[in-house]
Each structure stands twice: as C-alpha cells, then as structure tokens.
Design an enzyme around this catalytic site. Structure first.
Site, short mmCIF file in Angstrom:
data_model
loop_
_atom_site.label_atom_id
_atom_site.label_comp_id
_atom_site.label_asym_id
_atom_site.label_seq_id
_atom_site.Cartn_x
_atom_site.Cartn_y
_atom_site.Cartn_z
N ASN A 1 2.29 2.79 -4.04
CA ASN A 1 1.39 1.64 -3.92
C ASN A 1 0.74 1.61 -2.54
OD1 ASN A 1 -0.01 -0.60 -4.76
ND2 ASN A 1 1.79 -1.87 -5.16
N HIS B 1 3.68 -10.47 -5.28
CA HIS B 1 4.06 -9.86 -6.56
C HIS B 1 4.29 -10.90 -7.63
CE1 HIS B 1 4.69 -5.94 -4.54
NE2 HIS B 1 4.60 -5.45 -5.75
#
Length: 495
Positions: free
Chosen positions: A318, A349
């Site tokens: 990521n 998140h």
C-alpha cells in the site's frame, strides 16, 4: 463485488478509449476533465447507487472550505472535515447496516477521496502560504502554487481511473497528465547525481498494462482456488488450537495470511493498469532506457513476499497510502510521529476494533524490529554465508510477525482477535516489549550505519532498480524524513 469488477473492466476499456480518442494532442484539458469526471461519477453511481452522492458532497464541501478559510488554515479544516465525514459514513455503514461484510462498499472510494482532499489541501498550503526555504525537497516538489478550479478539483477526486480503487496520486502529476505537458525526465547516474537526458511525452503503456493484467489474472485465480481453502478464521478453531503443535500453528498462520493477500494484489494491480492504459503513471526510464510505469503503483509483490524486516514489508505494501501518511502526518508531527501515524492509519481504515488492535500491535512490532535491526544486524553482514542465514531467519521472523499483527485486521471483532492472541499467550507482544527494554532505539554501533542499506541476497537486483527512484516509501523509519521522497519529475515546470 461483481459490480466492482465489472466497473473496473469497463474503466479499463474506457481508459484505452480515453488515451486513443481524447489524447491531449487531440482535445483540450477542459474536455478531458469533463469526460474523466462524468465517467467516474457514472461508474460510482452504477456500482454504489445513490451512495455515490457522498463523493460529490465530501468533495464539494471540502472545496468550499478551501475557498472560504484561506490558504493559512484550510489544510487543518479540510483534514478534520474529510476524515470526520469518512468516519461518520463508516460508523453508519458498519454499526447500522452491514457489520462484518467484506463486499465492496461506498466507504472504500471515500477513503481514496479523503486522501486526495487532505493531500491537496496540504500541498496548496505549502505552495501558497509557507516559505519555500521552510519546505522539504519533496514538499517543494509537490507544492501547488495556484488554487484549482472546481472542475479540476472534482476531476482529481472523482475521475474514472481512480474513483473505485485509487490509487492516490499527487495533484500536480494528475494535472500534468490531463494537460499533456511534457516534462524533463532524469536518470540516476552511478555517482548519485541527476542528469537531465531528454523530454518524453507519450511512451506506450501497452507492455506494462499487459504485464499487470497477467498479474491480476494469476492473483484472481489464486484467490478463487486457494484462499477459500485456507481461511484465517481456522487459526481460532478450538479443535485446531487444541491438537496442532506450535510449529504447525505458526505455519498455518503464515500460509493463511499469505493466501489472504491476492485479492489486494488483484484490486490494486488492476487499478494501476487502468491508469496506465489511460497514459497515466509514467515515471521515467531506468538506466537501460526501459520505460517505468510505476509512478502510482501501490505494491511490489515480490518484495512483500520476501521481506526480511517489518520496515521492508511496509515499504512495499500500500505504497501510496504510506506516502500519504508520511506527507500529512509523519513529517509534520511534533512528537511521537510513529504512534501518531499508526493511529491515523487505523482511523482512516475504519471503525472495526480489529483495525485498532492491528495498528497498536504494529507500533510495538515496528519499534521492536527497528531496535533489533539497529543494534545487532551489523554483526551479520560481513560474511556472505552468514548474511544469507541472517536473511533467511529474518524473513521467517518477519512473515510470522506480520501475520500475527494483521490477524485482527481480518477477524475485525475484539472477541475472536483476543481469542487468537490469548491462544498464543500474547507471545510476540511480550517479546516486543522485552526487546524495547533491552535494546535502545537509537543506533549505538558505529558500524551499523554503513550496513543499514544492505539488502537480502535474493532481492539485491530488485533493490538496485528501486534505488533509481531515490525515495523511501516507509512510514516507520526514524531517518526517512531526511531522505528525498521522490525525484522531482518536472523541475523546469512551475505551476
């Protein structure tokens, strides 16, 4: 999930059409902005229904905040609003409508839009308010010197290439792509200096797109055939915990978490291929003159699977989110930047308790891994044979530690997460705390510095290629804020 895949495949075809028929040499930036935005909103509406209005609302209010607040403080207000709006949407989705569901939902694109809103707000603040000499090299390179129009802002946030799965890109890179402006490309020489070679406007992305689609196919095949036979939930099965030996349990922990990664490989690589197919993502040329289409790539699979340190894993997983965390949090934090960065990552998140357990565990693992690396690694790098043994051991330790850390991220809830950790007697938590008590975080050995960039034997070639980028994607290394994040790809271009 089917809608998501169908929309991404449609976006891939649209990207090819966009590059062929709406190339910057054939049409105006205005038309390219309008078409990219309308296609993006159509895909969002098809995939998520009227929930797609959240994308326009979040972007519109953020733009209004930028206009009325001014460049001095807008980055703070945009950051709080965008992250707060995202969090409210995540709370309502998780705790009111759809707890524990893995299906694609509208908060996923909102996570990317939140990154873009906050990144651009900081870039405008850096470019229009802060003094040039107060900026780091990367901030100076990314700084935006004028306020974008509403169309440019919506196009950046909601274009069809990145609205569903990203990845994040800088505003200047996106505008340069849309407007079709050439920029000077540079190559890293052996002495570390940068030398301008030539200008290039339109290299072909076909080979890069084909390679990435092949990776997508293999990842999808692995996910559909292997992943379902190795569920992460089996790690907390009562019979398995009671009968399996510790080596078997740790081996299954590793393979089950490894099997959970291909779905991310598929989604991120397909998103990267879509951008490349539209002509976006060209970084430059390597030392052999080969085109590199990894400007906004989100992962490096081989280096993830063969990571020999927690840092190396985070550096290659990521990537664009790690860069975002670095730009908006780590570099600007006045105290405990590592802890603040992990907390921001958890909030971004979502609101599942498992996310917070993972990222709090990640803080411990990161600090402990850093302490071990800084204090003992230099003893094992002189001899190639010893170094190879060290790499194998650290690879095994890293893979187990990463798997142990992310189990709550997959299980989501508190009870199964604590069931797993308690069945392991919180062994790696305790080991990390003991390491931090024994080893200082600061480097104490004189010889360690010269060895800090020595890479594992099997990844040496890849690392030599990545050194050409002259950047670190880490959010966890104490010294990475001193390194240039990216090579400025258009030094002669002033926006």
């Amino acid at each position: 999930q089917v809608n998501f895949v169908v929309c991404q495949l449609f976006a891939l075809l649209a990207a090819i059409w966009f590059r062929t028929y709406l190339h910057s040499s054939k049409t105006s930036p205005f038309i390219r902005h309008v078409v990219a935005t309308l296609l993006g909103l159509y895909l969002a509406l098809f995939c998520f229904g009227w929930y797609a209005l959240h994308f326009v609302i979040q972007s519109g209010i953020s733009y209004y905040i930028m206009i009325i607040i001014g460049v001095e403080n807008m980055h703070k207000y945009c950051f709080v609003f965008a992250l707060g709006y995202l969090t409210v949407c995540q709370i309502t989705r998780v705790y009111i409508f759809d707890y524990g569901q893995y299906s694609a939902d509208f908060s996923g694109p909102m996570m990317i839009i939140t990154q873009k809103i906050t990144s651009l707000a900081f870039e405008i603040h850096d470019g229009m308010f802060r003094k040039n000499e107060d900026l780091t090299p990367s901030q100076r390179c990314l700084a935006v010197r004028r306020m974008p129009s509403l169309l440019e802002y919506l196009s950046y946030n909601c274009n069809f290439m990145g609205i569903l799965a990203g990845p994040l890109c800088s505003y200047k890179d996106y505008i340069t792509f849309i407007e079709g402006r050439s920029y000077q490309l540079q190559q890293s020489e052996a002495n570390g200096k940068e030398e301008t070679k030539y200008e290039q406007t339109d290299p072909s992305p076909n080979i890069a797109v084909a390679q990435k689609l092949l990776i997508c196919g293999l990842s999808l095949l692995f996910h559909m055939t292997i992943t379902k036979t190795l569920p992460v939930e089996y790690n907390i099965d009562d019979n398995f915990r009671a009968t399996a030996s510790w080596p078997v349990r740790f081996f299954y922990l590793y393979v089950s978490l490894m099997a959970a990664r291909p779905k991310y490989y598929f989604a991120w690589t397909l998103a990267d291929a879509i951008n490349n197919a539209a002509g976006f993502g060209f970084r430059g040329y390597d030392k052999n003159g080969v085109t590199r289409w990894d400007l906004i790539s989100n992962l490096r699979i081989q280096q993830i699977e063969f990571s020999t340190s927690f840092k190396m894993f985070l550096d290659n997983w990521n990537i664009q989110t790690a860069l975002w965390l670095k730009r908006v949090c780590y570099e600007r934090a006045t105290f405990t930047p590592t802890i603040q960065t992990f907390i921001l990552s958890a909030i971004w998140h979502g609101v599942y308790p498992g996310y917070y357990l993972t990222f709090l565990t990640g803080v411990l693992m990161t600090l402990a891994a850093r302490a071990i690396r800084n204090n003992i690694r230099h003893y094992f790098v002189e001899s190639p044979a010893v170094k190879l043994c060290y790499d194998i051991i650290t690879w095994m330790a890293t893979q187990v530690a990463v798997s142990y850390t992310v189990v709550p991220f997959v299980l989501l809830s508190v009870k199964p997460s604590f069931t797993f950790y308690s069945s392991c007697y919180f062994c790696l938590h305790i080991a990390s705390i003991l390491v931090l008590l024994v080893f200082p975080l600061k480097r104490t050995q004189k010889g360690s510095k010269k060895h800090e960039n020595v890479q594992p034997v099997w990844s040496k070639k890849l690392e030599e290629e990545n050194l050409l980028q002259k950047n670190s994607y880490s959010t966890t290394n104490n010294s990475f804020s001193q390194k240039q994040e990216i090579t400025c790809r258009y030094q002669a271009l002033k926006q």
